[in-house]
Design an enzyme around this catalytic site. Structure first.
Site, PDB file in Angstrom:
ATOM      1  N   ASP A  51     -70.522  11.439  47.683  1.00  9.64           N
ATOM      2  CA  ASP A  51     -69.334  10.774  47.175  1.00  9.64           C
ATOM      3  C   ASP A  51     -68.260  11.825  46.921  1.00  9.64           C
ATOM      4  OD1 ASP A  51     -70.499   8.290  47.181  1.00  9.64           O
ATOM      5  OD2 ASP A  51     -71.205   8.422  45.120  1.00  9.64           O
ATOM      6  N   ASP A  60     -73.414   6.513  42.493  1.00 11.74           N
ATOM      7  CA  ASP A  60     -73.327   6.278  41.049  1.00 11.74           C
ATOM      8  C   ASP A  60     -73.306   4.806  40.672  1.00 11.74           C
ATOM      9  OD1 ASP A  60     -70.859   5.640  42.041  1.00 11.74           O
ATOM     10  OD2 ASP A  60     -69.724   7.062  40.809  1.00 11.74           O
ATOM     11  N   ASP A 103     -74.900   1.168  45.111  1.00  9.13           N
ATOM     12  CA  ASP A 103     -75.417   2.319  45.869  1.00  9.13           C
ATOM     13  C   ASP A 103     -76.939   2.350  45.892  1.00  9.13           C
ATOM     14  OD1 ASP A 103     -72.940   3.416  46.563  1.00  9.13           O
ATOM     15  OD2 ASP A 103     -72.748   4.409  44.624  1.00  9.13           O
TER      16      ASP A 103
END
Length: 750
Positions: free
Chosen positions: A89, A393, A397
């Protein structure tokens, strides 16, 4: 060994002139033979290997916690050592997650800092300023609260916190504005729609409503039909106007800023009644403007990406940001390189499976992505044979984190669902911590292989030596007694596992390619060391058994050996055997052909402590073991002699490391490359072959050799004009056309 010794015993009794022994004597001899045979089993079976693996993993996990890696799945740190790609990310992992509004164009009036923002508030039409501020305050779920240090800080989305911080610096209180507003509908931020919408009644009790929308700039802009100009008037949004806003977005995005569009519209009571609860009314909006939010890169991200590249691990950035913002940040971080591909989630999603796999070979940035896109990327990479690590997070996900070979969740901003789905939790949400996990993973893999190299050497040596000496001796006694073999077994199992499984990682681990899934556990260098040391140790011990009496002056004038001297010789051989293992353990600190086995030894205090304990216990066993260990005290000269003979393991190890592969027949040792991509030796295939290999195999030329439409030529194609492959082949032609007997300068240029 059992069968051989039993047969030998009865054959000897049958051929001897002495009367047959009694039943109790035969029984006693059989018990002694069985004990020897069972001891061989104990030594031969590497029961310490599972313990070494567990010990290496357990030690690594405790140390990784100090590096902000909380390991939830023990095997994950071993798997991480062989990772070939990291899908990360952006927000909070690569960046600091400290967002601030640094630029903006609202009501077509631009500001570039907070002083400029205060001037903007004074210059813009008061009514428009109130709409902008009210929209930011109400259309948000973030709030202000005390942090762990007792200071006031915003809690919630960092993007919303940045916007609330913006109006706070303008002297406005979001809490007062919220308390006065009557919110009638709210549509929380959706990762699929990339927007957040709130509907309020304005003024309260008037049955007139206002819709506030904020979100990804290009998405919100598509829903706008009007905009507010510099005079505070609403104007129709024409194509030229859209182009101007697109330029503003591009300018901010190229500066690595996250762009957020703010918009609103007023609706009647009848329109409000038509609103659906599951579909935000994001249409017919009036664009208030664009703000640029800065989220600086974390310290050390560039260096970490560079280290990942050296280690042969590809870093891919998967983010929900605008493609230009993502590209700019990826370039700053060193993720997006020349020849790398950056594309959006929707573009990637519509590709066929074959096209997705093809794109992934050069994909480095995936922008405007959804959790589904991340899952698809992980699946496709695994189909390519990659070992994939993924960060995440959010709750959405979870599938990607679970599917990945190693899932990293965020300890600070991550949800409980993400943490449960992950194998490792990043306690500081920092990308650099993933690099430390990679180092520990490779250290664990190496530790297990070091232990395996040491244990197999001792296994082969001890079993062969015991068998040969027992069969060759007149009384069927092994040169190493059962108790001595149990002590050797303790050295090579428990103590060796402690010494070799606790080696801390070094930067050198990042200077090699990941190990392939199909690579053998025992590589060529390890086989060289195992077999070479075993042959040497067996030879040296059998030579001492045969000639030791004469060599150490333990024989009488007639060549016979007294029982006392025989015990001294056996003790010296036992002592030599143990010291051979002590020094060979130093050799086993390296599983490659590195010559310096003492490098970084001072960093591994446990290894040094274990060696001190082994030598101390060996001294006590030899000097005071007596009948239990079948030893006798040695003189200082005898100790020094056995120590020097044992130290020969080091020069033998050096010679084995210098032994090239081609001198050993492939039938003896199968030499398979561990590298993910085989290296080319031009001296074997010729420079022409090397050029062909480069042009067809390396990812660099796979990226360069695209035609003007971005299509990849099929294998066996003819290179197009001006392609990278043609350029390489032209260089080859220049090389081969140059005279063979050029001077030094010409040869250097060649």
């Amino acid at each position: 060994m059992l069968v051989t010794l039993v047969v030998k015993y009865f054959v000897q009794q049958a051929l001897s002139n002495e009367p047959m022994p009694s039943g109790s004597e035969i029984f006693s001899e059989m018990v002694r033979i069985i004990i020897q045979a069972i001891t061989i089993v104990v030594v031969a079976v590497p029961e310490g290997l599972p313990m070494a693996v567990t010990l290496a993993l357990a030690y690594a996990t405790t140390q990784m916690l100090k590096d902000n890696n909380l390991v939830r799945v023990l095997s994950a740190c071993e798997t991480m050592g062989n990772a070939t790609t990291v899908c990360s990310d952006k927000t909070g992992t690569l960046t600091q997650n400290r967002m601030t509004v640094v630029e903006g164009t609202l009501s077509l009036l631009t500001f570039t800092n907070m002083d400029g923002a205060k001037n903007w508030k004074n210059e813009v039409k008061h009514e428009i300023a109130r709409i902008v501020i009210e929209g930011i305050a109400i259309n948000s779920s973030a709030f202000e609260d005390k942090d762990e240090n007792g200071n006031m800080a915003f809690v919630g989305s960092k993007t919303e916190s940045a916007l609330l911080g913006f109006i706070k610096l303008l002297g406005e209180s979001y809490s007062v504005i919220r308390s006065e507003a009557n919110v009638v509908k709210a549509y929380p931020f959706s990762s699929a729609k990339k927007t957040m919408t709130t509907v309020i009644e304005t003024p309260r009790g008037s049955e007139k409503y206002r819709v506030y929308v904020k979100g990804a700039s290009e998405i919100v802009l598509r829903s706008c039909t009007h905009y507010i100009d510099s005079n505070g008037d609403s104007k129709k949004l024409k194509e030229d106007d859209r182009s101007k806003f697109d330029q503003i977005i591009s300018k901010y995005a190229d500066g690595a800023l996250r762009t957020i569009a703010l918009s609103y519209r007023d609706v009647s009571a009848d329109d409000f009644k038509s609103f659906k609860d599951d579909e935000p009314p994001n249409y017919g909006l009036i664009c208030l403007g664009i703000v640029g939010i800065q989220d600086p890169l974390r310290t050390g991200v560039k260096e970490s990406v560079r280290e990942f590249t050296k280690a042969g691990v590809t870093v891919r950035m998967i983010t929900g940001d605008n493609i230009q913002t993502a590209r700019a940040i990826a370039i700053n971080a060193g993720i997006l390189t020349r020849g790398g591909l950056a594309m959006t989630g929707p573009e990637f999603r519509i590709l066929s499976k074959e096209e997705q796999i093809k794109a992934l070979k050069s994909l480095q940035v995936l922008a405007r992505s959804s959790p589904t896109d991340k899952t698809i990327v992980v699946r496709r990479l695994q189909e390519l044979g990659e070992v994939v690590a993924v960060t995440g997070d959010g709750t959405n996900d979870g599938p990607a984190l679970k599917m990945a070979d190693v899932g990293f969740s965020m300890g600070i901003t991550g949800t409980e669902v993400a943490k449960e789905a992950s194998a490792i939790v990043l306690m500081d949400d920092n990308f650099s911590s993933i690099l430390k996990a990679l180092m520990w993973g490779r250290a664990v893999n190496d530790s297990v292989r070091k232990f395996l190299q040491f244990q197999l050497t001792v296994n082969i040596t001890a079993v062969t030596l015991s068998f040969v000496s027992a069969v060759a001796s007149k009384d069927g006694q092994s040169i190493l007694s059962a108790v001595q073999l149990l002590w050797v077994n303790l050295i090579m199992d428990t103590l060796a596992a402690l010494a070799l499984a606790t080696e801390p990682p070094s930067k050198e681990l990042l200077l090699r390619q990941p190990t392939s899934r199909t690579a053998p556990l025992i590589n060529f260098s390890m086989w060289k060391m195992i077999l070479g040391q075993a042959i040497f140790q067996i030879g040296i011990n059998l030579a001492l058994l045969k000639y030791g009496g004469a060599l150490f002056h333990l024989q009488e004038a007639d060549g016979s050996t007294t029982p006392q001297n025989s015990t001294v010789l056996r003790t010296m051989i036992f002592n030599t055997f143990v010291f051979l293992q002590v020094f060979n353990e130093l050799n086993c600190r390296r599983i490659d052909d590195t010559l310096n086995v003492f490098k970084n030894l001072h960093h591994n205090k446990i290894f040094i402590l274990v060696q001190v304990i082994v030598i101390g216990c060996q001294y006590l066993i030899v000097q005071f073991g007596g009948q239990a260990f079948k030893t006798t005290p040695l003189t200082s000269q005898q100790w020094l002699t056995t120590l020097l003979i044992g130290s020969l393991s080091l020069p033998v190890g050096l010679c084995l490391r210098l032994l090239p592969a081609y001198l050993i027949p492939e039938a003896v040792i199968s030499h398979k490359s561990e590298e993910r991509q085989p290296l080319v030796d031009p001296t074997k295939i010729g420079w022409k072959g090397a050029i062909d290999h480069m042009a067809h195999q390396t990812s660099l030329f796979d990226a360069i050799r695209k035609d003007k439409h971005g299509h990849q030529p099929k294998h066996g194609h003819q290179p197009k004009k001006d392609s990278g492959e043609e350029a390489i082949r032209n260089l080859w032609k220049l090389h081969t056309s140059a005279p063979a007997d050029e001077n030094a300068n010409g040869e250097a240029s060649r």
